[in-house]
Write an enzyme that holds these catalytic residues in place. Structure first.
Site, PDB file in Angstrom:
ATOM      1  N   ASP A   1       0.806  -1.043   0.221  1.00 21.12           N
ATOM      2  CA  ASP A   1       0.466  -0.350  -0.416  1.00 21.12           C
ATOM      3  C   ASP A   1       0.918   1.198   0.219  1.00 21.12           C
ATOM      4  O   ASP A   1       1.904   1.270   1.000  1.00 21.12           O
ATOM      5  CB  ASP A   1      -0.456  -0.034   0.816  1.00 21.12           C
ATOM      6  CG  ASP A   1      -2.470  -0.077   1.041  1.00 21.12           C
ATOM      7  OD1 ASP A   1      -2.292  -0.689  -0.344  1.00 21.12           O
ATOM      8  OD2 ASP A   1      -3.162   0.364   1.877  1.00 21.12           O
TER       9      ASP A   1
ATOM     10  N   TYR B   1       2.009   4.912   1.180  1.00 20.72           N
ATOM     11  CA  TYR B   1       1.905   5.534   2.849  1.00 20.72           C
ATOM     12  C   TYR B   1       0.843   6.492   2.860  1.00 20.72           C
ATOM     13  O   TYR B   1       0.382   6.914   2.239  1.00 20.72           O
ATOM     14  CB  TYR B   1       2.805   6.049   2.953  1.00 20.72           C
ATOM     15  CG  TYR B   1       4.241   5.506   3.031  1.00 20.72           C
ATOM     16  CD1 TYR B   1       5.221   4.374   4.329  1.00 20.72           C
ATOM     17  CD2 TYR B   1       5.663   6.519   2.469  1.00 20.72           C
ATOM     18  CE1 TYR B   1       5.891   3.944   4.033  1.00 20.72           C
ATOM     19  CE2 TYR B   1       6.716   5.133   2.730  1.00 20.72           C
ATOM     20  CZ  TYR B   1       7.006   4.173   3.717  1.00 20.72           C
ATOM     21  OH  TYR B   1       8.145   3.796   2.971  1.00 20.72           O
TER      22      TYR B   1
ATOM     23  N   PHE C   1       7.958   1.516  -0.541  1.00 18.92           N
ATOM     24  CA  PHE C   1       8.727   2.482   0.471  1.00 18.92           C
ATOM     25  C   PHE C   1       9.333   3.464  -0.113  1.00 18.92           C
ATOM     26  O   PHE C   1       9.796   3.925   1.413  1.00 18.92           O
ATOM     27  CB  PHE C   1       9.733   1.529  -0.066  1.00 18.92           C
ATOM     28  CG  PHE C   1       9.318   0.170   0.669  1.00 18.92           C
ATOM     29  CD1 PHE C   1       8.830  -0.536   1.791  1.00 18.92           C
ATOM     30  CD2 PHE C   1       9.469  -0.788   0.014  1.00 18.92           C
ATOM     31  CE1 PHE C   1       8.713  -2.002   2.150  1.00 18.92           C
ATOM     32  CE2 PHE C   1       9.368  -2.347   0.092  1.00 18.92           C
ATOM     33  CZ  PHE C   1       8.183  -2.651   1.406  1.00 18.92           C
TER      34      PHE C   1
ATOM     35  N   HIS D   1       9.852  -9.014   5.944  1.00 17.27           N
ATOM     36  CA  HIS D   1       9.359  -7.858   5.666  1.00 17.27           C
ATOM     37  C   HIS D   1      10.549  -6.781   6.021  1.00 17.27           C
ATOM     38  O   HIS D   1      10.809  -7.570   7.646  1.00 17.27           O
ATOM     39  CB  HIS D   1       8.379  -7.679   5.989  1.00 17.27           C
ATOM     40  CG  HIS D   1       7.700  -6.241   4.723  1.00 17.27           C
ATOM     41  ND1 HIS D   1       7.732  -4.909   6.261  1.00 17.27           N
ATOM     42  CD2 HIS D   1       6.916  -5.631   4.421  1.00 17.27           C
ATOM     43  CE1 HIS D   1       7.317  -4.227   4.668  1.00 17.27           C
ATOM     44  NE2 HIS D   1       6.923  -4.376   3.565  1.00 17.27           N
TER      45      HIS D   1
END
Length: 221
Positions: free
Chosen positions: A65, A67, A78, A187
């Site tokens: 997703d 931010y 990211f 992750h």
């Protein structure tokens, strides 16, 4: 929602934009942006496809997703805008690069410099409502981004796919492992990284070794 992407991607994805599910997705996104604050800004929804051409894509990093906080998302997974503090996952990515390649932490969390070298920074869902994580999931974005992964797998050779965390790892079924390199690990979020599932994966050096081996230019991480 304007689909502003590099012509090289447009020719690959043209038929997808005409499908019913994408037309419905377009309407949903248009209404969400009209009624709520959403991220990234409209003109940056397809930023990942604007920086990296289809031909030049050598690495794919998959996020989930964008931010959902103010001034963070810039259409690249990211990545954050210049001047914005690194989110925890991004900080852990930079720490792993430091450990793996001996590169010190950069001045900015803006990853456009990676994207411009052919790193496709692809979120599975390209939009989100402010402060509501996952709010635009299961509306059609995943179908579209799965198609992107399949296209790269089918029409290209020797691409490095970095799949971090359980969600991203499931996408490995879309990739032909006989002609691409799939790198998986936990992750980079603190929850996973602090349990030992992220640090030491060596993905950045492994990616560059593979690219060099295949006669492709390594990435300056």
């Amino acid at each position: 929602m304007n689909v502003k992407i590099h012509p090289s991607w447009k020719s690959e994805l043209e038929t997808e934009f005409e499908k019913d599910y994408f037309k419905q997705l377009r309407e949903f996104v248009k209404n969400e942006y009209k009624r709520h604050t959403c991220y990234p800004p409209g003109e940056e929804i397809f930023a990942a496809f604007d920086h990296s051409t289809f031909q030049n894509t050598r690495v794919v990093i998959l996020g989930q997703d964008p931010y959902h906080g103010p001034n963070q998302a810039n259409g690249l997974c990211f990545s954050v805008r210049d001047g914005i503090q690194y989110p925890p996952s991004l900080l852990n990515i930079f720490k792993e690069i430091e450990q793996d390649l001996g590169k010190s932490l950069p001045n900015t969390g803006n990853l456009e410099r990676w994207a411009d070298q052919g790193v496709l920074l692809l979120n599975a869902t390209l939009t989100v409502r402010a402060h509501v994580a996952g709010s635009h999931q299961k509306m059609g974005w995943e179908k579209f981004t799965d198609k992107v992964i399949r296209l790269i797998s089918e029409h290209k050779e020797h691409v490095v796919f970095m799949l971090w965390g359980g969600y991203a790892k499931k996408k490995s079924k879309l990739i032909d492992e006989s002609k691409h390199l799939i790198l998986t690990s936990g992750h980079p979020s603190p929850l996973s990284a602090n349990r030992g599932y992220w640090f030491g994966n060596g993905h950045f050096s492994k990616a560059n070794e593979y690219l060099a081996e295949k006669g492709k230019k390594p990435i300056d991480w």
